[in-house]
Design a protein around this motif. Structure first.
Motif, mmCIF file in Angstrom:
data_model
loop_
_atom_site.group_PDB
_atom_site.id
_atom_site.type_symbol
_atom_site.label_atom_id
_atom_site.label_comp_id
_atom_site.label_asym_id
_atom_site.label_seq_id
_atom_site.Cartn_x
_atom_site.Cartn_y
_atom_site.Cartn_z
ATOM 1 N N LEU A 119 -3.372 -1.514 5.728
ATOM 2 C CA LEU A 119 -1.954 -1.207 5.920
ATOM 3 C C LEU A 119 -1.205 -2.421 6.455
ATOM 4 N N ALA A 120 -1.808 -3.141 7.388
ATOM 5 C CA ALA A 120 -1.163 -4.332 7.943
ATOM 6 C C ALA A 120 -0.939 -5.386 6.860
ATOM 7 N N ASP A 121 -1.953 -5.598 5.995
ATOM 8 C CA ASP A 121 -1.787 -6.558 4.892
ATOM 9 C C ASP A 121 -0.659 -6.130 3.964
ATOM 10 N N SER A 122 -0.599 -4.839 3.665
ATOM 11 C CA SER A 122 0.476 -4.338 2.797
ATOM 12 C C SER A 122 1.837 -4.516 3.458
ATOM 13 N N ALA A 123 1.902 -4.259 4.781
ATOM 14 C CA ALA A 123 3.176 -4.414 5.492
ATOM 15 C C ALA A 123 3.631 -5.855 5.461
ATOM 16 N N ARG A 124 2.698 -6.803 5.656
ATOM 17 C CA ARG A 124 3.073 -8.216 5.597
ATOM 18 C C ARG A 124 3.548 -8.614 4.201
#
Length: 713
Positions: A226-231
């Motif tokens: 999720l963090a990678d997608s948010a970035r």
């Protein structure tokens, strides 16, 4: 219904199991160490205290110094949100009791809390003085706290500093374990004790590994995805593949909700970009989109050996549509313009050509080719040809035309800003050249634009300064060679440049809108002078008329009839002694509006003449639809009437057609006796020209009018 085990329950279950296991192992370990603890505890406590303090000081100084470096930019720009974020991040680290960021005077700017209760207070504790004054990293001890201060510097200037308090008690548990281990090693160095310790260590490591693996798989990995997608979304990449989860807990809900949010953000981004980069009326790219595309193309073409051309196409006299037919009709015209331009560009410009609307009636086209000048010439010629065709708007035929300016990359400029400016200048020069044409940019145009702007500034107030004046050219009746009136002509004698040609300053007045001010002044002055002519004529003499030229811009304003009526009333001039001259092209560009306005003028008693007849879209149909009293044959026909059979035939036909409709015919530009005689033979009604009389000042014309003047014999 499937049983749902929440993420919180899973987490607590794993933590409880780990705590129980660790507790059991540590109790066993603690019992094994009791026998030797008392023996070595006193001997090793001082040594371990020193080691712990040394390690803590080294870690604390490094962390504080790094924090001071990270605070330089936020403190320099006084970004308290960023300062607070860094302070809060530091305060959240293990063993940190407080974080104080202060200015150069020792006033607290942030303490890592949300509301900053100590903001603006000066530090006055026992360690504050040294912390404020230090020029390097300073470590101080007070009780159970290790206070580390570091200055925040930019260049040689001190912006302030930061203090971080570390708990000296942290690590004492480790000290205790070390002491226990030491006591056990001292007391029992046997194989059984060593084996027991190894077994305990291995059990703890295995347990930790299992717990970490479970947490990594069930929590860290999905959250990391999720963090990678948010970035990626933050960076503007909305087309990434989002993680998918079939879990029936809070983390699964979060993943699915995040996927829906990403789709929504992508959809809104596409809509916002469409609105930001598209012209709402025509659907073409707007100025912003075109500028970004142009910048990108220039970067690609630099050094590539290919050329690029920009064409600025601006509708001629578009304001007339809004003024006379309304803005809805104007929008319809712009849509038709945009469609014609797009079709023409697609036909001539090639697959890489781009069209944008910059606003109003201005369109910009980009074309690329190895010979961009040749391609731009063909496209500009085609645009002028296509856009000159009449438009049908609300059931009316409207003639506009277009002026096109062309600039080339890299010949004219190598930057987008300069190219856009050059294209605008070239388009302006096309309008100056008579409109409905195109011009390529040249460096001399910059000077021409500067001269024109200077001339426009000088023209403002020229009437009040007495530099503008009226002269009058006599008009004679050919049947009896009598003086019947005069045409009022405007002249400008500049205080520095001398006489400026009417063709120059009248065009400047038209383009700048000054004609709206100068036109009424000319009308009032001409009517006043014509009223004064009555006093120099005999009681039985025929009253002389004055003809005044009216610009197309004045015709479009809608106030012409009121202005003429006011001028006649103020001067006390009879309406039949005023003739209004309008160009043929100005009248036929919007026949319905012109017909209504001319009807109002004629109802006042004023006569209307159509000037430069034969140079526009001449035809009997126009004379039938537009109420005029006379036509003035353009001087280009009269000049060659003696040697060109075609001009003679056209002139004769114009006279015959006009007489058949009861319209007076005036010939202008009569400069030879033979022209005068031929026109008289063809039964032309009136004539004017240098052979009959040059334009003259009021007094000179008044003297001419006081005599029973006849045309030269």
């Amino acid at each position: 219904m499937k049983l749902r085990i929440g993420l919180q329950a899973q987490f607590f279950a794993m933590v409880g199991f780990a705590v129980l296991a660790a507790s059991a192992l540590m109790v066993l370990f603690w019992m094994r160490q009791q026998e030797v603890q008392g023996t070595v505890e006193q001997l090793s406590r001082q040594a371990t205290d020193q080691v712990l303090d040394a390690n803590l000081s080294r870690r604390a100084e490094g962390a504080t110094e790094q924090l001071a470096k990270e605070l330089v930019n936020p403190l320099y720009f006084f970004d308290l949100d960023a300062v607070g974020g860094l302070a809060k991040s530091m305060q959240g680290q293990p063993g940190v009791k407080y974080v104080l960021v202060f200015d150069a005077e020792g006033n607290i700017l942030h303490d890592g809390t949300a509301d900053i209760p100590s903001y603006g207070l000066r530090m006055n504790d026992d360690l504050a003085f040294e912390a404020i004054a230090t020029r390097g990293v300073l470590t101080q001890f007070q009780g159970g706290v290790l206070d580390v201060a570091a200055p925040i510097m930019i260049g040689g200037s001190r912006l302030g500093g930061v203090r971080v308090g570390f708990n000296r008690g942290d690590g004492r548990d480790l000290q205790h374990k070390a002491l226990v281990a030491l006591r056990q090693q001292v007391r029992d160095l046997g194989q059984r004790q060593l084996l027991a310790i190894l077994l305990l260590s291995a059990a703890l490591l295995a347990l930790g590994g299992v717990v970490l693996a479970v947490i990594q798989r069930t929590m860290v990995r999905p959250i990391g995805q999720l963090a990678d997608s948010a970035r990626a979304i933050e960076a503007g990449h909305f087309d990434i593949t989002m993680p998918v989860s079939t879990r029936r807990d809070e983390l699964g809900d979060l993943v699915r909700a995040f996927g829906r949010m990403s789709q929504s953000v992508a959809r809104h981004d596409r809509e916002i970009r469409r609105m930001a980069y598209t012209d709402a009326l025509t659907g073409l790219a707007n100025r912003l989109a075109f500028r970004e595309m142009l910048d990108a193309r220039l970067m690609q073409l630099t050094g590539a050996g290919r050329e690029l051309a920009l064409l600025f196409a601006d509708a001629d006299d578009f304001k007339r549509i809004n003024d006379t037919l309304g803005h809805d009709a104007g929008d319809e015209v712009l849509l038709q313009f945009a469609h014609r331009i797009s079709d023409t560009v697609e036909e001539v410009g090639g697959p890489e050509a781009r069209v944008a609307r910059f606003g109003g009636d201005e369109f910009v086209i980009l074309v690329e080719a190895e010979d961009a000048r040749a391609l731009a010439s063909r496209l500009a010629e085609r645009l002028v040809e296509v856009l000159a065709e009449p438009l049908v708007v609300q059931g009316r035929r409207v003639f506009l035309g277009t002026s096109v300016g062309v600039t080339l990359f890299p010949g004219d400029a190598d930057g987008a800003t300069a190219l856009l400016k050059n294209g605008d200048i070239a388009m302006y020069q096309a309008k100056v050249a008579g409109k409905n044409t195109y011009r390529f940019y040249s460096r001399a145009m910059n000077e021409a634009v500067e001269r024109r702007v200077h001339l426009e500034n000088e023209l403002r107030g020229a009437w009040e300064r007495g530099e503008l004046r009226l002269v009058y050219q006599p008009v004679y009746r050919l049947s009896d060679q009598r003086l019947v009136g005069a045409e009022a002509l405007l002249r400008w004698r500049h205080h520095e440049q001398g006489v400026i040609a009417p063709a120059v300053f009248i065009d400047v007045a038209e383009q700048s809108g000054l004609i709206d001010v100068i036109g009424p002044q000319v009308m009032r002055a001409a009517c006043g002078d014509a009223a004064r002519w009555r006093h120099v004529r005999g009681p039985d003499d025929e009253p002389l008329f004055v003809s005044v030229n009216v610009s197309p811009r004045q015709l479009r304003s809608g106030d012409l009839a009121r202005m003429v009526e006011a001028s006649l009333r103020d001067a006390g001039l009879a309406p039949e002694q005023l003739h209004i001259e309008l160009t043929e092209t100005a009248v036929i560009s919007d026949e319905a509006h012109a017909s209504s306005l001319l009807t109002r003028l004629r109802s006042l008693g004023v006569k209307v003449w159509l000037d430069d007849f034969g140079t526009g879209f001449s035809g009997l149909s126009h004379l039938r639809r537009v109420p005029v009293d006379g036509v003035k044959i353009d001087r280009s026909f009269v000049a060659d009437v003696l040697r060109d059979p075609d001009d003679l035939a056209l002139t004769t036909a114009i006279i015959a057609m006009a007489h058949s409709l009861g319209i007076t015919v005036v010939a202008e530009g009569v400069e030879k006796e033979g022209q005068y005689a031929l026109l008289r033979e063809r039964r032309c009604d009136l004539a004017q020209g240098f052979w009959l009389g040059h334009p003259m000042e009021f007094d000179e014309f008044a003297a001419l009018a006081s005599e029973p003047a006849v045309a030269p014999a």
